[in-house]
Design a protein around this motif. Structure first.
Motif, mmCIF file in Angstrom:
data_model
loop_
_atom_site.group_PDB
_atom_site.id
_atom_site.type_symbol
_atom_site.label_atom_id
_atom_site.label_comp_id
_atom_site.label_asym_id
_atom_site.label_seq_id
_atom_site.Cartn_x
_atom_site.Cartn_y
_atom_site.Cartn_z
ATOM 1 N N SER A 43 14.722 -19.576 49.612
ATOM 2 C CA SER A 43 15.839 -20.426 49.218
ATOM 3 C C SER A 43 15.687 -20.044 47.511
ATOM 4 O O SER A 43 16.160 -20.900 46.623
ATOM 5 C CB SER A 43 15.624 -21.785 49.129
ATOM 6 O OG SER A 43 14.201 -22.423 48.863
ATOM 7 N N THR A 77 18.501 -18.310 52.415
ATOM 8 C CA THR A 77 19.118 -19.766 52.537
ATOM 9 C C THR A 77 19.675 -20.431 51.238
ATOM 10 O O THR A 77 19.510 -19.920 50.336
ATOM 11 C CB THR A 77 18.036 -20.837 53.156
ATOM 12 O OG1 THR A 77 17.050 -21.294 52.177
ATOM 13 C CG2 THR A 77 17.501 -20.278 54.251
ATOM 14 N N MET A 78 20.620 -21.176 51.422
ATOM 15 C CA MET A 78 21.016 -22.164 50.603
ATOM 16 C C MET A 78 20.062 -22.557 49.585
ATOM 17 O O MET A 78 19.067 -23.176 49.910
ATOM 18 C CB MET A 78 21.999 -23.173 50.822
ATOM 19 C CG MET A 78 23.023 -23.668 49.971
ATOM 20 S SD MET A 78 23.933 -25.054 50.718
ATOM 21 C CE MET A 78 25.238 -25.288 49.731
ATOM 22 N N LEU A 96 22.040 -27.627 54.149
ATOM 23 C CA LEU A 96 20.922 -26.944 54.270
ATOM 24 C C LEU A 96 20.181 -27.043 55.318
ATOM 25 O O LEU A 96 19.736 -26.178 56.208
ATOM 26 C CB LEU A 96 20.031 -26.885 53.061
ATOM 27 C CG LEU A 96 18.747 -26.163 52.986
ATOM 28 C CD1 LEU A 96 18.841 -24.615 53.406
ATOM 29 C CD2 LEU A 96 17.911 -26.066 51.777
ATOM 30 N N GLU A 99 21.740 -25.544 58.340
ATOM 31 C CA GLU A 99 21.724 -24.034 58.307
ATOM 32 C C GLU A 99 20.206 -23.591 58.705
ATOM 33 O O GLU A 99 20.250 -22.765 59.695
ATOM 34 C CB GLU A 99 21.443 -23.621 56.697
ATOM 35 C CG GLU A 99 21.520 -22.047 56.602
ATOM 36 C CD GLU A 99 21.476 -21.754 55.286
ATOM 37 O OE1 GLU A 99 21.645 -20.433 54.875
ATOM 38 O OE2 GLU A 99 21.758 -22.572 54.220
ATOM 39 N N GLU A 102 20.109 -24.059 62.344
ATOM 40 C CA GLU A 102 20.800 -23.357 63.325
ATOM 41 C C GLU A 102 20.579 -21.796 63.180
ATOM 42 O O GLU A 102 20.690 -21.008 63.907
ATOM 43 C CB GLU A 102 22.489 -23.221 62.795
ATOM 44 C CG GLU A 102 23.097 -24.449 62.957
ATOM 45 C CD GLU A 102 23.064 -25.092 64.642
ATOM 46 O OE1 GLU A 102 23.013 -24.312 65.183
ATOM 47 O OE2 GLU A 102 22.727 -26.385 64.654
ATOM 48 N N MET A 103 20.079 -21.385 62.145
ATOM 49 C CA MET A 103 19.104 -20.191 62.010
ATOM 50 C C MET A 103 18.131 -19.776 62.941
ATOM 51 O O MET A 103 17.983 -18.982 63.723
ATOM 52 C CB MET A 103 18.642 -19.698 60.402
ATOM 53 C CG MET A 103 19.829 -19.556 59.637
ATOM 54 S SD MET A 103 20.744 -17.874 59.748
ATOM 55 C CE MET A 103 19.247 -16.874 59.405
#
Length: 572
Positions: A43, A77-78, A96, A99, A102-103
């Motif tokens: 990040s 990532t965000m 996030l 995210e 789901e990643m």
């Protein structure tokens, strides 16, 4: 079988395509390869100086994974940075978290190294990892260097708020203000006080999701690089031993974290983040229980804003392992950590205690660092950081001065004609999770300029918003329900008497039941400006502060909602 082998094992066209994709980025994988694939969620971002130290730590974790026989795969990532993201990085914490989940769901990953540092990045990654429940370990980026202004070490955030009060009161000149600004530009990393970033780093270690002592290592240090390498090694071992977040983040581990939160004088933001993480695991962590866990717990971390030193001093004093040794009678010592050690083992290996960690016989405060109140103004509760507040205001009744939103407050707070005295209770409403949306850190309403100039340094303040962990003052935060959904704070008017009593745990609006009913009947829900996009989704699904401000559809209140549904692995 490793989870990644669903993608990579076999000789059909699907597995070949998957192996070719990884071979294209430098990872040669043969059919039947039994090396675990470890993701590195990076990040770091130039829009977020807090997280920039993570770039080098990602390289170190990468090397550690390789050395342990794993296959490292780094992905961005965000990056949630409080410095620049508006209205607040908190608005994007759940994004996030989604995210990360789901990643992990959609890629051939067996485990994950979570690289995080700034306030909301840390809980977001833990929330996502908790939902996915694949082997995970966190690496924190550490606090930025310390600068000196006119002979005094500068604590990020805390000393900015103090200097701003001096500037508004005329005690700091324009040239002094510019000099102070230059001093604040001291390098990358998290706030070097006990702000939310340092607090959540320590919460991560207290939950058992980081290596012992690693949560407070300074940014850019050789120590942090060694710890990141070790985390990469350990990530591979966690996969091979099948140790997952739900094995580590138990209810007793959360109780340990809350106890540590009290003992460090930590950020009130953790009172929102910890229930959010727990909610992903199907665990309940209510406000009352978190307050009860502080009963009899001494505040031992002598770090701003509750104390006088900085997070580097706390680290040099022995960090969390030494603090936990001092607190051992208040902790569940047999809880495991990702290191493979129990808290009892970690305490046994702790070093010498330094001055930034007090003893239980000489605490900063004797009975926890925050309190929970409720009453007619906050039926579902509100929070105050007592360790950074003024004891003489713990029992107070005064007339309300109401600001309907942040812009209203900023426009009027320095008006010399403002109808305000030191007895006034400042109320800021419309700034909760739904109200902005995103619940920014606006709760520490500045002392009105004319009172600041007269020497007033604290007042009772009440808000449905949050405040920075670096902030201080007698501020009642997270009032629930918030104004935007029709909580009682929406009905407060100028001149209404508000009574607070921390000892009895009350926060009340002193108007008659009849008047309250009349005002409620006249209330009209504000019309949102957001008709599409993330803010519209957020407003529709965010829960209130006591539930962690997570989305209702991401929580796991029942066992079946804990299930992590694997994707069908076939042609894309």
């Amino acid at each position: 079988m490793l989870r990644s082998q669903k993608w990579l094992a076999g000789d059909d066209e699907v597995s070949v395509a998957h192996r070719v994709a990884l071979r294209s980025v430098g990872l040669t994988i043969e059919p039947g390869d039994e090396r675990p694939v470890i993701g590195i969620a990076d990040s770091s971002s130039e829009l977020n100086p807090c997280n920039l130290p993570l770039r080098k730590l990602a390289d170190a974790a990468h090397a550690g994974i390789l050395s342990a026989g794993g296959l490292p795969v780094r992905f961005p990532t965000m990056s949630l940075g409080e410095d620049l993201m508006k209205p607040s990085a908190f608005l994007y914490r759940n994004l996030l978290a989604m995210e990360i989940e789901e990643m992990l769901r959609s890629n051939p990953l067996d485990g994950i190294v979570l690289l995080a540092n700034c306030d909301k990045t840390v809980p977001a990654t833990l929330m996502g990892a908790a939902s996915a429940n694949l082997p995970a370990i966190a690496v924190l980026g550490g606090a930025r260097p310390v600068s000196v202004f006119r002979g005094k070490k500068i604590g990020t955030g805390t000393d900015l708020w103090r200097a701003w009060e001096d500037r508004r009161a005329g005690r700091l000149t324009e040239s002094g203000w510019a000099e102070f600004e230059a001093c604040l530009s001291c390098g990358v990393g998290a706030c070097n006080t006990m702000g939310t970033a340092s607090t959540m780093a320590l919460m991560t270690e207290a939950l058992g999701m980081a290596l012992p002592g690693a949560s407070t290592s300074p940014s850019g240090s050789e120590e942090s690089l060694r710890e990141a390498h070790a985390a990469g090694v350990r990530a591979v071992e966690l996969v091979r031993q099948d140790i997952r977040p739900r094995d580590i983040m138990t209810l007793k581990a959360f109780e340990n974290a809350v106890t540590v939160l009290h003992a460090i004088g930590g950020s009130t933001n953790a009172v929102i983040h910890l229930p959010a993480i727990a909610g992903r695991l199907g665990l309940k962590l209510g406000l009352v229980r978190m307050s009860q866990l502080g009963e009899g717990v001494p505040v031992l971390a002598d770090v701003e804003p509750s104390g006088t030193m900085l997070i580097h001093d706390f680290h040099e004093a022995g960090g969390l392992p030494v603090l936990a040794r001092e607190l051992n009678e208040h902790l569940n010592l047999d809880e495991a950590s990702v290191s493979g050690l129990t808290l009892r083992d970690i305490i046994a290996n702790a070093g010498e205690r330094g001055t930034a960690i007090r003893t239980v016989t000489n605490p900063l405060f004797a009975n926890g660092s925050f309190s929970v109140v409720s009453g007619s103004l906050a039926p579902d509760g509100a929070v105050i950081k007592t360790s950074a507040a003024t004891a003489s205001l713990f029992t107070h009744t005064g007339p309300a001065l109401v600001f309907d939103n942040y812009d209203d407050m900023r426009a009027r707070i320095d008006d010399p004609e403002l109808n305000v005295t030191a007895e006034t209770v400042l109320v800021l409403k419309g700034c909760g999770p739904v109200g902005v949306p995103g619940m920014p850190e606006w709760g520490m309403i500045p002392i009105p300029a004319k009172l600041a100039a007269a020497g007033v340094t604290d007042m009772v303040r009440v808000s449905d918003s949050r405040m920075s962990g670096t902030s201080f003052g007698t501020v009642f935060l997270h009032v629930a329900p918030e104004a935007a959904v029709g909580g009682p704070i929406a009905f407060v008017r100028d001149g209404d008497l508000i009574a607070v009593n921390i000892e009895s745990g009350s926060l009340d609006l002193l108007i008659s039941p009849e008047e309250f009913t009349t005002r409620r009947a006249a209330w009209v829900r504000p019309v949102s400006a957001h008709l599409r996009g993330w803010p519209a989704l957020y407003e529709k699904h965010v829960t209130q502060a006591p539930e962690g401000c997570d989305f209702d559809f991401l929580q796991a209140p029942t066992p079946e909602k804990l299930v992590f549904v694997e994707p069908v692995v076939g042609r894309s």
